[in-house]
Design a protein around this motif. Structure first.
Motif, PDB file in Angstrom:
ATOM      1  N   UNK A 115      21.441  41.687  24.710  1.00 42.24           N
ATOM      2  CA  UNK A 115      22.088  40.433  24.317  1.00 42.24           C
ATOM      3  C   UNK A 115      21.985  40.213  22.801  1.00 42.24           C
ATOM      4  N   UNK A 118      24.828  34.834  18.819  1.00 40.75           N
ATOM      5  CA  UNK A 118      26.146  34.439  18.309  1.00 40.75           C
ATOM      6  C   UNK A 118      26.086  34.129  16.814  1.00 40.75           C
TER       7      UNK A 118
ATOM      8  N   UNK B 419      23.244  38.301  27.995  1.00 40.38           N
ATOM      9  CA  UNK B 419      23.989  37.979  26.787  1.00 40.38           C
ATOM     10  C   UNK B 419      24.684  36.629  26.946  1.00 40.38           C
ATOM     11  N   UNK B 420      25.274  36.396  28.135  1.00 40.08           N
ATOM     12  CA  UNK B 420      25.940  35.122  28.404  1.00 40.08           C
ATOM     13  C   UNK B 420      24.958  33.967  28.343  1.00 40.08           C
ATOM     14  N   UNK B 422      21.839  33.766  27.015  1.00 38.11           N
ATOM     15  CA  UNK B 422      21.216  33.539  25.701  1.00 38.11           C
ATOM     16  C   UNK B 422      22.256  33.087  24.679  1.00 38.11           C
ATOM     17  N   UNK B 423      23.425  33.727  24.696  1.00 37.92           N
ATOM     18  CA  UNK B 423      24.471  33.426  23.719  1.00 37.92           C
ATOM     19  C   UNK B 423      24.933  31.978  23.801  1.00 37.92           C
ATOM     20  N   UNK B 424      25.286  31.544  25.026  1.00 39.12           N
ATOM     21  CA  UNK B 424      25.793  30.178  25.165  1.00 39.12           C
ATOM     22  C   UNK B 424      24.688  29.160  24.915  1.00 39.12           C
ATOM     23  N   UNK B 426      22.355  29.499  22.778  1.00 39.94           N
ATOM     24  CA  UNK B 426      22.217  29.426  21.322  1.00 39.94           C
ATOM     25  C   UNK B 426      23.334  28.575  20.714  1.00 39.94           C
ATOM     26  N   UNK B 427      24.554  28.779  21.245  1.00 39.45           N
ATOM     27  CA  UNK B 427      25.669  27.975  20.740  1.00 39.45           C
ATOM     28  C   UNK B 427      25.411  26.485  20.980  1.00 39.45           C
ATOM     29  N   UNK B 430      22.915  25.277  18.347  1.00 42.43           N
ATOM     30  CA  UNK B 430      23.285  25.284  16.944  1.00 42.43           C
ATOM     31  C   UNK B 430      24.521  24.487  16.593  1.00 42.43           C
ATOM     32  N   UNK B 431      25.296  24.118  17.577  1.00 44.31           N
ATOM     33  CA  UNK B 431      26.536  23.429  17.248  1.00 44.31           C
ATOM     34  C   UNK B 431      26.580  22.070  17.901  1.00 44.31           C
ATOM     35  N   UNK B 441      29.925  25.459  28.754  1.00 50.44           N
ATOM     36  CA  UNK B 441      28.913  26.449  28.362  1.00 50.44           C
ATOM     37  C   UNK B 441      27.763  26.452  29.363  1.00 50.44           C
ATOM     38  N   UNK B 444      28.720  28.226  32.476  1.00 48.83           N
ATOM     39  CA  UNK B 444      28.670  29.681  32.289  1.00 48.83           C
ATOM     40  C   UNK B 444      27.227  30.178  32.354  1.00 48.83           C
TER      41      UNK B 444
END
Lengths: 131, 885
Positions: A115, A118, B419-420, B422-424, B426-427, B430-431, B441, B444
């Motif tokens: 992973x 982003x 990845x899905x 952790x990635x989402x 993080x988004x 941070x946003x 999100x 998902x």
């Protein structure tokens, strides 16, 4: 790479090719905030087709895909003068030495191991495109 | 004096000559006898051969005419016409051969008349009828007149051959007796002649030489003394008598010596028998090894080789059977790594005392071998050669390869949902996102985390199966409802595919683990959706069959390449080509489905065409129109010769067996995998890409068919190969129908025992019966205690599998009734119960020696083990978690 022919003011196009919808969604969510135009391809054939049609400024390419694998696509991209210089970032779920070697041989610019972060991806894209 | 001596000499010589002539005449006569008997035996063989040719002709006529009538196919007429044309010539030859015994000649003429009548009065008419009126011809065939005629002829052939064999045996016995007599007479004659010649020589010495010498001495004395000479006659007679006695003594000594010699010979023969037995044992020991073993001398020549290595060298390595070590190196050209192989050979050449270990792989057939070699010394410590042990490690290598590929796959499979997640996440951190996006999100993240969970569950299930802790929680449920439920879940997710669902109107009542069956359906559905292009249709059909419910899931997807189809249910298998990853999945789903369905006494399979699509199906025992268990064992005959195949089928049908036919290796393998038979009869020379050996290897390698006994029927000398590859029996061609029937019966009766299943729930009975059917044996069913008692009274079963809670007469009451009679008291009992037992009940069952299996921790393997144990057949340890009451 910094001297990619990007028209000032125009939004750079990023093509993301991954068979996993969630991965494409993540890339779109990360980059599609007005700075980039994100184009999605779900396999290697579609990626090559879209590359010819859209002339992306950067390609994010998954390594393991059904049909044509990421390294196959990269090899074709490099063999075509029109895309030989297009920066490519490989996305891989395997981070073993053999994969990296294969990537260098085929001519990828960078790789990200899944992973991935982003935020890190956004920074890398910015760096590659010099935006 | 000299006159008498001369006469004696002449008569002794004449006597001696006559004796020798007599001995030789006897021997010559005996040898003549021997040759005569040999001629007679050859004649008998010719007669038997002619009779067998005649019999073949009749069988060919019957088979081909019958084949033509049944199939109405022209190719059957060819052999028929040929054989009808050949009849007059063969008949003449047959009668001509039988020119000796009048009785045999008469029998032969009656056979010829019988065959002529069979052809003219029956066969020709039948074929003519078959041309004009096929149905009438079929009626004639089924009336069995042809069979009766052929059987009558066969009996006559039998008598003829038996009489001829007796004749030959009689002649042989005579010849042997004559031979023995000749040998004995020869030996006795030679010893006798030798003794006579010896006596004659001694006599000559005494009668001539000694008197001459004495005369010379006496002549000398005469010149000195003038003494009157004694008449020597009396003294000489006395000395001759003495010598005779000495000779007799000597002859006694010789006889004693001969007795000792004979005793020695007996001891030697005993030693030889022991030695031969030892050689036999060593040979058997060597041949029983799964490894190829070869002993070579210092020059590399073979001193000893077992059958495995003989097969490896000739059939697989393609070098002569007794190739020297150096000649064997020719296979280096076919290896993936010739250099390392040759390096080992050089090491051996450089140091004859070294031990080596290496492995090599044949590049063309992808088979891997491990090779150990080491010096061999005799008891004195002298180096006499080298032992080479070769073991095939293809399976181990493939397993290791699969495992390492699995690690890579697992890494990939885990990393994608991670990845899905952790990635989402993080988004989100941070946003600043609007609520809608944020919720999307989170959704998902949630679904990706669920995917991870499913993946981990799959692995845990596989672990459970490997550890033998896989149990089912049995309950009654309705299959169509469960299917509908699963289809609804998938319809919500698979928006790009059309899901078509068809169920019968009747309910499909069954007993099983609802969640596990749901898992199978979900797995097949998700595969079908994954492999279908967007917009493709996935059809789910449920159909009731007698005693079974069948579920089919069809897709219009990629299909499975032919060469990979046999491995679909193998663990960690994934449709794969080069470095391309298959779409999702862990390679565990179908292996799990297979385990779950077979644990329910069901079957799973698929049909697939590459590029067109696949249909996966499974069948589970169900209460739907279930009749009592049809225990007819099914035999799959893989044989390309249609005539022989028809004969085999008819032959096996006599024993009430269900026979399935396949004319090629591929179709046979397909059928065996689709529906594993009780026994496979396998020919080796088959048309098409797969020969019998390859079919055997694949049958044994597949978990669906690995347990099915295979009888190899071939003319090729392949007994040890067949055994090495896992065949249970070997029947050499030409074989009779009875031989094959016996072989099949042997395989079927291996565990043919009688089990009575008592449960009021029909669906549960179906589950138990289908599960136990895999071990063969007779299965009877009863719906309650009273019915069971009635059936037991007729014939007690070897094992009773029963429920406790039943209407009319419950389990405990039934056990009490069984205790009343001596012949039913000892029947072993396996209790399958859905309720919690009290301490008193447990004690009661323990006293009755009953084993207990709980429905909520049901395992088919465990049930089978408990039944085998009750039958006294369980040699293997219990599956984990088996508990006796």
């Amino acid at each position: 790479m910094g001297d990619s022919p990007i028209t000032p003011g125009a939004r750079p196009t990023v093509l993301v090719c991954d068979d996993e919808p969630v991965l494409r969604m993540l890339v779109r969510a990360t980059l599609d905030h007005g700075d980039y135009t994100v184009v999605e391809a779900c396999d290697g054939d579609e990626a090559l087709e879209l590359t010819r049609a859209e002339h992306p400024d950067l390609i994010l390419l998954d390594m393991m895909m059904p049909g044509r694998s990421g390294s196959d696509v990269l090899r074709e991209l490099r063999a075509d003068p029109a895309t030989a210089e297009t920066p490519v970032i490989m996305l891989t779920a395997r981070a073993q030495a053999t994969d990296r070697e294969a990537m260098n041989l085929a001519g990828a610019n960078h790789y990200l191991t899944k992973p991935f972060s982003p935020v890190g991806l956004a920074a890398l894209v910015e760096e590659v495109l010099g935006t | 004096m000299s006159d008498t001596l001369g006469r004696r000499l002449i008569s002794a010589s004449a006597l001696l000559t006559m004796l020798v002539v007599l001995i030789f005449a006897g021997m010559v006569y005996a040898i003549g006898d021997l040759r005569n008997a040999g001629r007679q035996e050859r004649h008998s063989e010719e007669v038997i051969a002619a009779s067998s040719a005649m019999q073949t002709l009749v069988l060919n006529l019957e088979t081909s005419s019958r084949g033509y009538v049944i199939t109405r196919k022209q190719p059957f007429l060819g052999p028929w016409t040929r054989n009808v044309d050949a009849f007059p010539g063969q008949a003449a030859n047959f009668v001509a051969r039988l020119n000796g015994e009048p009785q045999q000649q008469q029998l032969a003429r009656s056979i010829v008349a019988g065959v002529r009548s069979y052809i003219d009065d029956y066969s020709k008419g039948l074929v003519a009828t078959a041309r004009s009126e096929p149905s009438a011809a079929a009626a004639i065939v089924s009336a069995g007149e042809g069979k009766r005629r052929v059987d009558a002829l066969r009996a006559k052939f039998g008598t003829l051959v038996a009489a001829e064999t007796d004749l030959a045996a009689h002649e042989r016995a005579n010849a042997e007796a004559a031979g023995r007599w000749a040998t004995r007479a020869g030996i006795a004659g030679i010893i006798g002649s030798a003794l006579l010649i010896l006596v004659f020589a001694v006599y000559l010495a005494r009668a001539i030489v000694r008197p001459l010498r004495r005369m010379a001495v006496e002549a000398g004395t005469l010149t000195t003394y003038d003494v009157s000479v004694h008449e020597p006659e009396a003294g000489r007679n006395a000395s001759l008598k003495r010598q005779n006695t000495a000779l007799e003594l000597q002859s006694d000594g010789l006889k004693a010596h001969q007795v000792t010699m004979e005793a020695h010979q007996v001891t030697m023969e005993a030693h030889q028998v022991t030695l031969e037995r030892l050689v036999d044992i060593n040979r058997a020991l060597l041949d029983a090894s799964v490894d190829g073993i070869r002993l070579v001398d210092l020059e590399g020549r073979t001193l000893l080789a077992n059958s495995v290595i003989e097969h490896l060298t000739t059939a697989i390595f393609g070098v002569p059977k007794y190739a020297t070590l150096q000649e064997g190196s020719a296979i280096a050209d076919r290896l993936t790594d010739p250099a390392s192989y040759l390096a080992t050979m050089e090491t051996i050449a450089a140091d004859p005392d070294c031990a080596t270990r290496d492995d090599f792989e044949l590049a063309d057939v992808r088979r891997a071998f491990e090779r150990h070699t080491g010096p061999v010394h005799d008891s004195a410590g002298e180096l006499i050669g080298r032992i080479i042990v070769i073991r095939e490690i293809t399976a181990e290598r493939d397993a290791a390869r699969l495992k390492s590929e699995l690690v890579a796959t697992v890494s990939h499979e885990l990393r994608t949902p991670l990845t899905g997640v952790l990635g989402f996440a993080e988004l989100l951190m941070h946003h600043d996102l609007d609520d809608d996006t944020g919720r999307r999100y989170l959704q998902t993240i949630h679904s990706e985390a669920q995917r991870l969970t499913a993946l981990v569950d799959d692995f845990l299930d596989v672990q459970k199966i490997e550890a033998g802790r896989f149990t089912l929680a049995l309950e009654s449920f309705e299959l169509a409802a469960l299917l509908e439920h699963e289809v609804e879940i998938f319809a919500a997710q698979a928006t790009k595919h059309r899901l078509e669902f068809e169920t019968p109107d009747e309910p499909l009542a069954m007993v099983g683990d609802r969640n596990r069956i749901g898992q199978v359906i979900a797995n097949l559905l998700s595969n079908a959706i994954k492999y279908s292009p967007a917009g493709g249709a996935v059809t789910i059909t449920a159909i009731p069959r007698e005693g079974f419910a069948r579920v089919m899931v069809s897709d219009s997807g990629l299909g499975i390449p032919k060469d990979q189809q046999a491995q679909v249910f193998t663990r960690f298998f994934r449709v794969d080509s080069s470095d391309t990853r298959e779409i999702g999945g862990t390679g565990l789903g179908l292996a799990l489905c297979h385990e779950i369905v077979t644990a329910h006494g069901g079957r799973i399979g698929f049909e697939s065409t590459e590029g067109v699509g696949s249909t996966f199906w499974f069948e589970l025992p169900s209460a739907w129109r279930a009749s009592a268990a049809d225990n007819r064992a099914r035999v799959l005959v893989i044989e390309d010769d249609p005539a022989l195949a028809t004969l085999l089928a008819e032959c096996l049908a006599l024993d009430g067996l269900e026979v399935e036919m396949a004319a090629a290796g591929e179709s046979g393998l397909e059928r065996a995998l689709a529906n594993p038979p009780a026994v496979v009869c396998l020919d080796i020379f088959l048309p098409g890409a797969l020969d019998g050996w390859q079919v055997l290897v694949q049958l044994k390698a597949n978990p669906l068919t690995a347990h099915v006994p295979v009888i190899v029927c071939t003319g090729e000398k392949g007994r040890s190969t067949a055994a090495t590859l896992g065949a249970t029996e070997f029947v050499a061609k030409p074989f009779t129908g009875d031989q094959l029937r016996e072989a099949v019966a042997r395989q079927l009766s291996a565990e043919r025992s009688s089990v009575l299943v008592v449960d009021d729930d029909l669906a549960l009975r179906r589950l138990v019966v289908e599960t136990l059917a895999r071990d063969g044996g007779e299965l009877r069913e009863a719906a309650d205690g009273l019915e069971a008692l009635a059936m037991i009274a007729v014939r007690p079963p070897d094992v009773l599998v029963m429920d406790l809670a039943m209407p009319k007469l419950d389990g405990f009451a039934m056990l009490d009734r069984l205790l009343e009679r001596a012949e039913t008291r000892q029947i072993p009992v396996v209790v399958l119960t859905g309720r919690d037992l009290t301490g008193a009940e447990r004690r009661l069952l323990r006293e009755r020696n009953a084993s207990v299996l709980e429905k909520r921790k049901y395992s088919g393997d465990q049930l089978r083990w408990l039944v085998r144990q009750a039958l006294g057949q369980a040699a293997e340890p219990a599956p984990v978690s088996t508990r006796a009451a």
